[in-house]
Scaffold this motif. Structure first.
Motif, PDB file in Angstrom:
ATOM      1  N   ASP A 122       3.828  -8.033  -9.042  1.00 48.11           N
ATOM      2  CA  ASP A 122       2.913  -8.401  -7.950  1.00 48.11           C
ATOM      3  C   ASP A 122       2.287  -9.786  -8.094  1.00 48.11           C
ATOM      4  N   PRO A 123       1.644 -10.118  -9.240  1.00 55.95           N
ATOM      5  CA  PRO A 123       1.005 -11.439  -9.308  1.00 55.95           C
ATOM      6  C   PRO A 123       1.999 -12.587  -9.220  1.00 55.95           C
ATOM      7  N   ARG A 124       3.220 -12.382  -9.690  1.00 53.71           N
ATOM      8  CA  ARG A 124       4.235 -13.442  -9.564  1.00 53.71           C
ATOM      9  C   ARG A 124       4.582 -13.677  -8.101  1.00 53.71           C
ATOM     10  N   VAL A 125       4.657 -12.596  -7.333  1.00 51.24           N
ATOM     11  CA  VAL A 125       4.939 -12.726  -5.901  1.00 51.24           C
ATOM     12  C   VAL A 125       3.797 -13.455  -5.206  1.00 51.24           C
ATOM     13  N   VAL A 126       2.553 -13.077  -5.518  1.00 55.94           N
ATOM     14  CA  VAL A 126       1.398 -13.772  -4.933  1.00 55.94           C
ATOM     15  C   VAL A 126       1.431 -15.259  -5.277  1.00 55.94           C
ATOM     16  N   ALA A 127       1.773 -15.567  -6.525  1.00 62.25           N
ATOM     17  CA  ALA A 127       1.843 -16.973  -6.945  1.00 62.25           C
ATOM     18  C   ALA A 127       2.885 -17.741  -6.149  1.00 62.25           C
ATOM     19  N   ARG A 128       4.025 -17.112  -5.864  1.00 59.04           N
ATOM     20  CA  ARG A 128       5.078 -17.816  -5.115  1.00 59.04           C
ATOM     21  C   ARG A 128       4.674 -18.022  -3.665  1.00 59.04           C
ATOM     22  N   SER A 129       3.934 -17.075  -3.110  1.00 58.43           N
ATOM     23  CA  SER A 129       3.389 -17.297  -1.765  1.00 58.43           C
ATOM     24  C   SER A 129       2.409 -18.465  -1.779  1.00 58.43           C
ATOM     25  N   ALA A 130       1.547 -18.497  -2.790  1.00 58.67           N
ATOM     26  CA  ALA A 130       0.547 -19.574  -2.880  1.00 58.67           C
ATOM     27  C   ALA A 130       1.205 -20.935  -3.068  1.00 58.67           C
ATOM     28  N   ALA A 131       2.290 -20.968  -3.843  1.00 56.66           N
ATOM     29  CA  ALA A 131       2.987 -22.238  -4.063  1.00 56.66           C
ATOM     30  C   ALA A 131       3.645 -22.741  -2.779  1.00 56.66           C
ATOM     31  N   ALA A 132       4.099 -21.816  -1.937  1.00 57.35           N
ATOM     32  CA  ALA A 132       4.818 -22.211  -0.717  1.00 57.35           C
ATOM     33  C   ALA A 132       3.904 -22.530   0.454  1.00 57.35           C
ATOM     34  N   LEU A 133       2.690 -21.995   0.449  1.00 54.95           N
ATOM     35  CA  LEU A 133       1.803 -22.120   1.611  1.00 54.95           C
ATOM     36  C   LEU A 133       0.552 -22.912   1.239  1.00 54.95           C
ATOM     37  N   GLU A 134       0.351 -24.049   1.882  1.00 53.71           N
ATOM     38  CA  GLU A 134      -0.792 -24.906   1.555  1.00 53.71           C
ATOM     39  C   GLU A 134      -2.130 -24.260   1.898  1.00 53.71           C
ATOM     40  N   ARG A 135      -2.097 -23.225   2.731  1.00 55.19           N
ATOM     41  CA  ARG A 135      -3.358 -22.546   3.098  1.00 55.19           C
ATOM     42  C   ARG A 135      -4.063 -21.952   1.881  1.00 55.19           C
ATOM     43  N   TYR A 136      -3.345 -21.735   0.787  1.00 57.52           N
ATOM     44  CA  TYR A 136      -3.954 -21.198  -0.434  1.00 57.52           C
ATOM     45  C   TYR A 136      -4.753 -22.251  -1.190  1.00 57.52           C
ATOM     46  N   GLY A 137      -4.775 -23.456  -0.695  1.00 57.20           N
ATOM     47  CA  GLY A 137      -5.659 -24.476  -1.237  1.00 57.20           C
ATOM     48  C   GLY A 137      -5.064 -25.307  -2.356  1.00 57.20           C
ATOM     49  N   PRO A 138      -5.820 -26.326  -2.793  1.00 59.98           N
ATOM     50  CA  PRO A 138      -5.314 -27.246  -3.813  1.00 59.98           C
ATOM     51  C   PRO A 138      -5.288 -26.645  -5.212  1.00 59.98           C
ATOM     52  N   ASP A 139      -6.072 -25.592  -5.432  1.00 62.38           N
ATOM     53  CA  ASP A 139      -6.134 -24.964  -6.754  1.00 62.38           C
ATOM     54  C   ASP A 139      -6.378 -23.479  -6.539  1.00 62.38           C
ATOM     55  N   PHE A 140      -5.337 -22.665  -6.763  1.00 63.86           N
ATOM     56  CA  PHE A 140      -5.414 -21.237  -6.463  1.00 63.86           C
ATOM     57  C   PHE A 140      -5.213 -20.431  -7.737  1.00 63.86           C
ATOM     58  N   ARG A 141      -6.059 -19.417  -7.912  1.00 64.95           N
ATOM     59  CA  ARG A 141      -5.913 -18.512  -9.054  1.00 64.95           C
ATOM     60  C   ARG A 141      -5.955 -17.076  -8.567  1.00 64.95           C
ATOM     61  N   TYR A 142      -5.014 -16.265  -9.085  1.00 64.31           N
ATOM     62  CA  TYR A 142      -4.989 -14.842  -8.755  1.00 64.31           C
ATOM     63  C   TYR A 142      -4.881 -14.020 -10.029  1.00 64.31           C
ATOM     64  N   ARG A 143      -5.703 -12.956 -10.109  1.00 66.68           N
ATOM     65  CA  ARG A 143      -5.604 -12.001 -11.214  1.00 66.68           C
ATOM     66  C   ARG A 143      -5.434 -10.600 -10.627  1.00 66.68           C
ATOM     67  N   HIS A 144      -4.650  -9.771 -11.321  1.00 69.13           N
ATOM     68  CA  HIS A 144      -4.230  -8.481 -10.780  1.00 69.13           C
ATOM     69  C   HIS A 144      -4.594  -7.385 -11.777  1.00 69.13           C
ATOM     70  N   TYR A 145      -5.323  -6.360 -11.300  1.00 65.54           N
ATOM     71  CA  TYR A 145      -5.833  -5.322 -12.190  1.00 65.54           C
ATOM     72  C   TYR A 145      -5.554  -3.922 -11.639  1.00 65.54           C
ATOM     73  N   ALA A 146      -5.468  -2.966 -12.557  1.00 64.73           N
ATOM     74  CA  ALA A 146      -5.628  -1.562 -12.196  1.00 64.73           C
ATOM     75  C   ALA A 146      -7.118  -1.251 -12.232  1.00 64.73           C
ATOM     76  N   SER A 147      -7.569  -0.474 -11.281  1.00 66.65           N
ATOM     77  CA  SER A 147      -8.987  -0.143 -11.160  1.00 66.65           C
ATOM     78  C   SER A 147      -9.189   1.315 -11.567  1.00 66.65           C
ATOM     79  N   VAL A 148      -9.946   1.542 -12.656  1.00 70.37           N
ATOM     80  CA  VAL A 148     -10.122   2.887 -13.219  1.00 70.37           C
ATOM     81  C   VAL A 148     -11.613   3.174 -13.347  1.00 70.37           C
ATOM     82  N   ARG A 149     -12.060   4.321 -12.837  1.00 73.53           N
ATOM     83  CA  ARG A 149     -13.480   4.602 -12.807  1.00 73.53           C
ATOM     84  C   ARG A 149     -14.061   4.967 -14.169  1.00 73.53           C
ATOM     85  N   HIS A 150     -13.315   5.685 -14.997  1.00 73.43           N
ATOM     86  CA  HIS A 150     -13.886   6.219 -16.230  1.00 73.43           C
ATOM     87  C   HIS A 150     -13.226   5.577 -17.450  1.00 73.43           C
ATOM     88  N   LEU A 151     -14.045   5.182 -18.409  1.00 69.59           N
ATOM     89  CA  LEU A 151     -13.550   4.483 -19.595  1.00 69.59           C
ATOM     90  C   LEU A 151     -12.504   5.282 -20.368  1.00 69.59           C
TER      91      LEU A 151
END
Length: 399
Positions: A247-276
């Motif tokens: 997933d994050p690699r795909v997001v990065a390739r979209s950001a690289a191809a589309l200038e709308r993502y701005g001059p400096d784009f960062r994306y981080r991808h997480y699983a969201s878990v409620r209990h430790l």
């Protein structure tokens, strides 16, 4: 940006061919198309077993009598000649047959050569990188759009980040974090693909290195997808565990191809878990799966626990769900967005693949070709289709 509607495909018999139609996700995709393909859509079922295709056609005819005459096309994924004939006969070819590193090479090569749009459900980084190196240049010449990861891998992350970016100021550095949660059970095919990818670490690294040698570098812009550290997220009220998926690699390739993502784009991808404790247990389980996947005998044993083509029943799928929450920041603004839907791996994945195929076949899209992401190839058109199909993209309230 030049936009156009794809022509009617002179010389092409079909608008869409679904390959691997009798597999678990393939059947769900065929059922979706039987109900939702527009009148006049010339589509066909393809696979290696004509008898199973005939039984599937009977099942589809019960949903929509017009499907009684659906064409059936027999082809093996590894038969180069048969696959070339298949690609030459259609405008769009969608395949559900994985692991793609084993069964995808001939199909994507044939589509790149024939100028046929190609879609799959891969979550295998090695396959995506090898496809880029081998076929991106030729696809650009022929006009083919090679679009990987058109299911739960990786449409919610890719279009969710795209949706979020478009609600932030343009022309400024942007930061987006995605937090994924959900429930569901893997099918035999999904398990085989995941274990194959986990067991091919050296090959995956080698493919990534080779891609970097061929991929043009960004000039005047930067795109980063660092693997974040495990942490408690105040924004979501959950434990955030880094997800090193495609997933994050795909997001990065979209950001690289589309200038709308701005001059400096960062994306981080997480699983969201409620209990430790669940977070700790999940991390340990993932580590164990990675370790076992390195041992061929263990990998075969794990794959053998589930039959290919098997998967959760309709009742279990009806109880499954997913949510991806995004936190976006830039230019002094902060936005919370959310993508959500039902059964992630099967019901919604089938919907995403089918709507992607129809989008490529019928919608006015950017005039781009080569290996593309869903955001780059289809963007707003696919977003609109998925929203109408019941997958929710919305601006959410902060926690």
């Amino acid at each position: 940006m030049n936009e156009h509607v794809r022509d009617s495909g002179p010389g092409r018999t079909y608008d869409v061919v679904l390959f691997g139609a009798t597999g678990f996700v393939g059947t769900l995709t065929a059922e979706y198309l039987a109900v939702h393909a527009p009148a006049g859509c010339r589509w066909a079922l393809a696979g290696r077993d004509l008898g199973r295709l005939e039984r599937l056609r009977e099942r589809l005819a019960a949903l929509n009598p017009a499907c009684a005459g659906l064409p059936l096309l027999r082809a093996e994924a590894t038969d180069a000649r048969a696959v070339r004939e298949l690609a030459a006969a259609t405008r769009v070819l969608a395949t559900t047959v994985g692991p793609y590193v084993w069964y995808g090479a001939e199909l994507v090569a044939a589509c790149a050569e024939a100028g046929t749009d190609y879609l799959d459900l891969t979550g295998e980084p090695e396959f995506v990188d090898r496809t880029y190196v081998a076929h991106d240049a030729r696809a650009r010449e022929t006009g083919a759009r090679l679009v990987h990861a058109c299911g739960f891998d990786s449409i919610p992350a890719d279009l969710g980040a795209y949706f979020t970016v478009n609600r932030l100021p343009a022309g400024v550095p942007l930061r987006v974090d995605g937090f994924m949660s959900g429930s569901g059970i893997a099918s035999g095919g999904t398990l085989a693909s995941a274990l194959t990818a986990l067991g091919r670490g050296p090959q995956t690294l080698a493919a990534a290195r080779t891609r970097r040698l061929h991929e043009p570098r960004l000039h005047g812009r930067s795109v980063r997808v660092p693997v974040g550290a495990p942490r408690f997220s105040r924004e979501t009220g959950t434990w955030a565990l880094p997800l090193p998926t495609l997933d994050p690699r795909v997001v990065a390739r979209s950001a690289a191809a589309l200038e709308r993502y701005g001059p400096d784009f960062r994306y981080r991808h997480y699983a969201s878990v409620r209990h430790l404790p669940v977070a700790v247990g999940g991390t340990a389980a993932l580590g164990a799966a990675v370790a076992l996947a390195q041992v061929p005998a263990a990998r075969r044993w794990l794959m053998g626990r589930w039959e290919p083509g098997s998967g959760p029943d309709a009742e279990r799928r009806a109880r499954s769900w997913f949510t991806v929450r995004f936190v976006g920041e830039g230019g002094g603004h902060r936005v919370f967005t959310e993508v959500s839907g039902g059964d992630p791996g099967y019901g919604e994945t089938a919907k995403m693949l089918a709507e992607s195929a129809l989008c490529l076949a019928y919608d006015a899209l950017p005039d781009r070709s080569g290996q593309l992401t869903t955001a780059v190839a289809m963007g707003d058109a696919l977003l609109d289709r998925l929203q109408k199909a019941g997958i929710r993209f919305r601006v959410a309230d902060s926690r």
